[in-house]
Design a protein around this motif. Structure first.
Motif, PDB file in Angstrom:
ATOM      1  N   GLY A   7       0.843  -1.193   0.000  1.00 48.03           N
ATOM      2  CA  GLY A   7       0.000   0.000   0.000  1.00 48.03           C
ATOM      3  C   GLY A   7       0.872   1.234   0.000  1.00 48.03           C
ATOM      4  N   ILE A  31       4.832  -1.436  -2.127  1.00 49.89           N
ATOM      5  CA  ILE A  31       4.039  -1.956  -3.245  1.00 49.89           C
ATOM      6  C   ILE A  31       2.665  -1.289  -3.269  1.00 49.89           C
ATOM      7  CG2 ILE A  31       3.076  -4.046  -4.289  1.00 49.89           C
ATOM      8  CD1 ILE A  31       5.139  -5.621  -2.561  1.00 49.89           C
ATOM      9  N   GLY A  32       2.315  -0.701  -4.404  1.00 55.81           N
ATOM     10  CA  GLY A  32       1.004  -0.078  -4.549  1.00 55.81           C
ATOM     11  C   GLY A  32       0.344  -0.567  -5.830  1.00 55.81           C
ATOM     12  N   ALA A  33      -0.991  -0.699  -5.810  1.00 57.79           N
ATOM     13  CA  ALA A  33      -1.697  -1.303  -6.941  1.00 57.79           C
ATOM     14  C   ALA A  33      -1.964  -0.308  -8.073  1.00 57.79           C
ATOM     15  CB  ALA A  33      -3.008  -1.901  -6.450  1.00 57.79           C
ATOM     16  N   ARG A  41      -5.121  10.600  -1.621  1.00 57.36           N
ATOM     17  CA  ARG A  41      -6.540  10.696  -2.011  1.00 57.36           C
ATOM     18  C   ARG A  41      -7.136  12.021  -1.554  1.00 57.36           C
ATOM     19  NH1 ARG A  41      -6.684   6.076  -3.935  1.00 57.36           N
ATOM     20  NH2 ARG A  41      -6.085   4.155  -2.892  1.00 57.36           N
ATOM     21  N   PRO A  45      -9.840  16.304  -4.328  1.00 51.44           N
ATOM     22  CA  PRO A  45     -10.795  17.403  -4.516  1.00 51.44           C
ATOM     23  C   PRO A  45     -10.140  18.661  -5.099  1.00 51.44           C
ATOM     24  CG  PRO A  45     -11.146  16.365  -2.389  1.00 51.44           C
ATOM     25  CD  PRO A  45      -9.894  15.760  -2.957  1.00 51.44           C
ATOM     26  N   ARG A  77      -0.387  -5.617  -7.674  1.00 51.91           N
ATOM     27  CA  ARG A  77      -1.493  -5.883  -6.755  1.00 51.91           C
ATOM     28  C   ARG A  77      -1.253  -7.193  -6.019  1.00 51.91           C
ATOM     29  NH1 ARG A  77      -6.496  -4.281  -5.738  1.00 51.91           N
ATOM     30  NH2 ARG A  77      -6.301  -2.608  -7.263  1.00 51.91           N
ATOM     31  N   LEU A 156     -16.184  16.966  -1.554  1.00 54.60           N
ATOM     32  CA  LEU A 156     -16.370  16.898  -3.005  1.00 54.60           C
ATOM     33  C   LEU A 156     -17.379  17.945  -3.472  1.00 54.60           C
ATOM     34  CD1 LEU A 156     -16.373  13.038  -3.443  1.00 54.60           C
ATOM     35  CD2 LEU A 156     -14.599  14.656  -4.183  1.00 54.60           C
ATOM     36  N   ALA A 271      -1.865  -0.874   9.149  1.00 57.69           N
ATOM     37  CA  ALA A 271      -1.927   0.572   9.416  1.00 57.69           C
ATOM     38  C   ALA A 271      -2.873   1.256   8.438  1.00 57.69           C
ATOM     39  CB  ALA A 271      -0.521   1.180   9.268  1.00 57.69           C
ATOM     40  N   GLY A 272      -3.498   2.332   8.892  1.00 60.16           N
ATOM     41  CA  GLY A 272      -4.298   3.178   8.007  1.00 60.16           C
ATOM     42  C   GLY A 272      -5.741   2.724   7.874  1.00 60.16           C
TER      43      GLY A 272
HETATM   44  C1  LIG Z   1     -11.943  12.583  -1.961  1.00 55.84           C
HETATM   45  C2  LIG Z   1     -11.334  12.261  -0.627  1.00 55.84           C
HETATM   46  C3  LIG Z   1     -11.176  13.267   0.318  1.00 55.84           C
HETATM   47  C4  LIG Z   1     -10.651  12.982   1.567  1.00 55.84           C
HETATM   48  N1  LIG Z   1     -10.524  13.988   2.465  1.00 55.84           N
HETATM   49  C5  LIG Z   1     -10.022  13.732   3.685  1.00 55.84           C
HETATM   50  C6  LIG Z   1      -9.879  14.768   4.642  1.00 55.84           C
HETATM   51  O1  LIG Z   1     -10.208  15.925   4.398  1.00 55.84           O
HETATM   52  N2  LIG Z   1      -9.364  14.466   5.862  1.00 55.84           N
HETATM   53  C7  LIG Z   1      -8.977  13.197   6.173  1.00 55.84           C
HETATM   54  O2  LIG Z   1      -8.505  12.992   7.282  1.00 55.84           O
HETATM   55  N3  LIG Z   1      -9.093  12.198   5.287  1.00 55.84           N
HETATM   56  C8  LIG Z   1      -9.612  12.426   4.057  1.00 55.84           C
HETATM   57  N4  LIG Z   1      -9.749  11.411   3.152  1.00 55.84           N
HETATM   58  C9  LIG Z   1      -9.371  10.048   3.590  1.00 55.84           C
HETATM   59  C10 LIG Z   1      -7.888   9.797   3.430  1.00 55.84           C
HETATM   60  O3  LIG Z   1      -7.521  10.056   2.107  1.00 55.84           O
HETATM   61  C11 LIG Z   1      -7.568   8.369   3.810  1.00 55.84           C
HETATM   62  O4  LIG Z   1      -7.876   8.188   5.169  1.00 55.84           O
HETATM   63  C12 LIG Z   1      -6.104   8.023   3.584  1.00 55.84           C
HETATM   64  O5  LIG Z   1      -5.800   8.079   2.223  1.00 55.84           O
HETATM   65  C13 LIG Z   1      -5.783   6.639   4.126  1.00 55.84           C
HETATM   66  O6  LIG Z   1      -4.459   6.318   3.856  1.00 55.84           O
HETATM   67  P1  LIG Z   1      -3.992   4.801   3.679  1.00 55.84           P
HETATM   68  O7  LIG Z   1      -2.534   4.878   3.406  1.00 55.84           O
HETATM   69  O8  LIG Z   1      -4.481   3.996   4.792  1.00 55.84           O
HETATM   70  O9  LIG Z   1      -4.787   4.244   2.395  1.00 55.84           O
HETATM   71  P2  LIG Z   1      -4.862   4.754   0.896  1.00 55.84           P
HETATM   72  O10 LIG Z   1      -4.507   6.172   0.770  1.00 55.84           O
HETATM   73  O11 LIG Z   1      -6.187   4.316   0.388  1.00 55.84           O
HETATM   74  O12 LIG Z   1      -3.734   3.912   0.153  1.00 55.84           O
HETATM   75  C14 LIG Z   1      -3.875   2.526  -0.055  1.00 55.84           C
HETATM   76  C15 LIG Z   1      -2.802   2.014  -0.979  1.00 55.84           C
HETATM   77  O13 LIG Z   1      -2.911   0.604  -1.068  1.00 55.84           O
HETATM   78  C16 LIG Z   1      -2.902   0.208  -2.425  1.00 55.84           C
HETATM   79  N5  LIG Z   1      -3.598  -1.091  -2.501  1.00 55.84           N
HETATM   80  C17 LIG Z   1      -4.881  -1.391  -2.202  1.00 55.84           C
HETATM   81  N6  LIG Z   1      -5.107  -2.724  -2.374  1.00 55.84           N
HETATM   82  C18 LIG Z   1      -3.923  -3.261  -2.767  1.00 55.84           C
HETATM   83  C19 LIG Z   1      -3.490  -4.589  -3.103  1.00 55.84           C
HETATM   84  N7  LIG Z   1      -4.307  -5.642  -3.031  1.00 55.84           N
HETATM   85  N8  LIG Z   1      -2.208  -4.755  -3.483  1.00 55.84           N
HETATM   86  C20 LIG Z   1      -1.337  -3.702  -3.548  1.00 55.84           C
HETATM   87  N9  LIG Z   1      -1.699  -2.443  -3.231  1.00 55.84           N
HETATM   88  C21 LIG Z   1      -2.969  -2.227  -2.850  1.00 55.84           C
HETATM   89  C22 LIG Z   1      -3.546   1.375  -3.131  1.00 55.84           C
HETATM   90  O14 LIG Z   1      -3.229   1.351  -4.523  1.00 55.84           O
HETATM   91  C23 LIG Z   1      -2.909   2.537  -2.392  1.00 55.84           C
HETATM   92  O15 LIG Z   1      -1.604   2.760  -2.852  1.00 55.84           O
HETATM   93  C24 LIG Z   1     -10.260  11.662   1.882  1.00 55.84           C
HETATM   94  C25 LIG Z   1     -10.406  10.650   0.930  1.00 55.84           C
HETATM   95  C26 LIG Z   1     -10.938  10.945  -0.311  1.00 55.84           C
HETATM   96  C27 LIG Z   1     -11.103   9.844  -1.319  1.00 55.84           C
END
Ligand SMILES: Cc1cc2nc3c(=O)[nH]c(=O)nc-3n(C[C@H](O)[C@H](O)[C@H](O)COP(=O)(O)OP(=O)(O)OC[C@H]3O[C@@H](n4cnc5c(N)ncnc54)[C@H](O)[C@@H]3O)c2cc1C
Lengths: 417, 154
Positions: A7, A31-33, A41, A45, A77, A156, A271-272
């Protein structure tokens, strides 16, 4: 030592960087998909509103950042994890062995399984690919329907209005952002949106998406049909744990972890957004799905992966959003304490609500008040005893900064959280 | 040796010169509301407390930023906002437990104390020496002393 991080969002990238500084000799694979460099993310917006380009969404800006830190970025992935053999299976690159694995695969948007929900022109806004699809259709003057007025929906909303689309919003609950704002705050937000020309339909449920002769319409259970050139779905998210099925790793609404972000499988951490981590306020384990929690998890999991035995005190569930210029924020247990204080100025679109347990702040909401809002987090997280300042706050909650500085007895500034 | 701001609140008379100097340097206007250092008034006690970012080691704002718009300036130790990168999401404003990074509605980005690149205007403008710019070690020491003193006297 080979650390594999699955991720490449904020949780994964933060973890990789902490591992690098903690274990200078370790091997790190990230590794990211998705095909793009690691991105955020949360920044999507602002891509929609035209404020930044795709590169502006990237988590790190220095060219060659990952190579310079000897973090190998792999675009692939994962399909399966085999904890007993410390092996991860990737769709294109085959098997990869790990000494320590971090699962940071985030969440995916929930698309309601309704007739027509897979139509052309219906998108979530979760990935750069989604954002590009939305940008292609959300031209000035186009009609758009947004399904979901949760916090991501409301962010959004702002971006879509900035693009000049004519927007209608459909929310199942009886108010906007029900998981972050109380009735008063949500009422202010709704009034604000409506006064800016955005129609908000609450207690309204999508029943189908109709597509006739290339024209979309969102059909509601109450019989109304909202015509649209574009329908955006922001109806909640689900942790990406599917590929863990059958691995033996314990999963509930997310991957289950202990206070060290360690899953039920040896040497595997989470995590996350994918992780059901410790909540500061309740002590329970929940999926937050917010940026601050993702970063905290990533950093802390990384330290534990490097053998530093550091327990997570819990993350505070908190949010801030700007809806057409009205900023609202909420923190911790905003919906219940043993005592509460309220400041309300509906005409000025200002509202502050504080929740206390004894003389400790445990939750808060603020609308239209942007100065020093972080102090709300500081007060909650430091569990600072407000003493005589609590009575003053009950009388006038806007005296927050005075209360903080006064109660921490640091008339200058050396309080630690 | 990195320097940091050190505030001796008991010397503050509430004249607000620091706020004016700061807002002028940061925003080009004399407007306390736009200052990165704020003086809080304790009406009941008749006291004042200048308050700004401590450039804390935890750097909550920097780590939480989703687009690397807050960076560490190695020359000064300040955590600085990169205006061209900030998207105005405000997540740093709720993450900072000291409330010292704030959203600027005119510029649509966040702002915070950057210690003026190593020559802080607030220090120069303070007529009573309530805001000092000292070796970080020195302030650390006095901070510890003062803290110890409080423990004893409370
Ligand atoms: C439009 C939008 C607005 C947002 N606004 C806010 C905000 O204002 N405040 C706030 O606190 N949060 C906000 N968020 C939420 C925030 O973006 C997420 O909480 C944050 O991105 C989580 O981080 P993460 O690293 O856990 O997961 P992610 O950012 O989702 O990253 C996950 C990673 O895992 C990869 N992945 C998934 N499945 C696989 C697999 N099987 N194999 C390999 N890789 C994989 C993905 O490609 C990606 O690289 C928003 C989200 C969106 C969509």
């Amino acid at each position: 030592m080979r650390h594999v991080i699955l991720g490449a969002g904020p949780a994964g990238v933060s973890a990789a960087e902490i591992i690098r500084v903690t274990e200078p000799d370790a091997e790190i694979k990230l590794i990211g998909a998705e095909p793009e460099p690691p991105y955020s993310r949360m920044a999507l917006p602002y891509l929609l509103s035209g404020r930044i380009d795709a590169a502006g969404t990237h988590l790190r800006k220095t060219p060659g950042h990952y190579a310079a830190n000897r973090i190998e970025v792999i675009h692939d992935r994962a399909t399966r994890v085999d904890p007993a053999n410390h092996t991860l299976m990737l769709a294109a690159n085959g098997n990869i062995r790990f000494d320590k694995l971090l699962i940071a695969t985030g969440a995916s948007p929930i698309i309601p399984a309704l007739p027509g929900s897979d139509s052309e022109g219906v998108y979530p806004c979760w990935t750069l690919a989604d954002a590009r699809n939305i940008i292609a259709r959300a031209k000035a003057g186009a009609k758009a329907v947004l399904i979901g007025a949760g916090f991501i929906g409301c962010i959004l909303l702002e971006a879509l209005v900035t693009r000049g689309v004519r927007l209608q919003v459909v929310e199942m609950a009886d108010r906007m952002i029900p998981r972050m704002l109380d009735r008063t705050a949500a009422g202010l937000l709704r009034q604000w949106c409506e006064s800016h020309g955005v129609a908000i339909h609450t207690s309204a449920k999508l029943s189908a998406i109709d597509q006739t002769a290339g024209r979309l319409a969102a059909q509601l259970e109450n019989g109304r049909a909202l015509k649209a050139d574009l329908i955006i779905i922001a109806a909640g998210v689900r942790a990406n744990t599917q590929f863990l099925q059958g691995s033996g790793i314990d999963i509930d609404t997310g991957a289950l972890v202990n206070a060290h972000l360690h899953t039920s499988a040896e040497d595997i951490y989470a995590a996350g957004d994918v992780c059901q981590g410790r909540d500061f306020s309740t002590g329970q384990y929940d999926v937050h799905a917010i940026q601050p929690t993702a970063v905290e998890h990533g950093r802390l999991a990384a330290l534990n992966m490097c053998g530093r035995n550091i327990a997570h005190q819990g993350s505070i569930n908190m949010n801030v959003l700007d809806t057409l210029g009205l900023v609202s924020a909420s923190f911790g247990q905003w919906d219940g304490g043993s005592d509460s204080a309220e400041f309300s100025d509906p005409a000025g679109y200002r509202y502050l609500n504080l929740q206390f347990q004894e003389d400790v702040l445990t939750g808060a909401q603020a609308v239209g008040l942007i100065e020093h809002v972080g102090i709300l987090r500081g007060l909650i997280q430091s569990r600072l005893r407000l003493g005589k300042w609590q009575a003053r706050l009950l009388h006038d909650p806007t005296r927050l900064m005075e209360a903080y500085i006064g109660a921490s007895r640091n008339i200058s500034f050396f309080s630690r959280v | 040796m990195l320097k940091s701001l050190h505030i001796e609140a008991e010397k503050c008379t509430g004249c607000l010169q620091c706020e004016l100097a700061c807002s002028y340097r940061g925003e080009g206007v004399f407007n306390p509301a736009k200052s990165r250092i704020r003086v809080f008034t304790f009406h009941d006690e008749g006291r004042f407390a200048p308050y700004t970012c401590t450039q804390c080691a935890e750097a909550w704002c920097l780590h939480v930023c989703p687009v690397e718009a807050i960076i560490d300036n190695p020359a000064t130790g300040a955590k600085e906002v990169v205006a061209g990168r900030c998207v105005g999401c405000k997540v740093c404003t709720i993450a900072c437990p000291f409330g010292t990074i704030n959203y600027n509605q005119d510029r649509k980005i966040v702002h915070k104390c950057d210690m003026c690149g190593g020559d802080p205007e607030c220090v120069k403008s303070c007529p009573t020496g309530a805001i000092l710019f000292l070796d970080a070690d020195q302030t650390g020491l006095s901070r510890m002393r003062k803290y110890a003193g409080q423990q004893i006297h409370s």
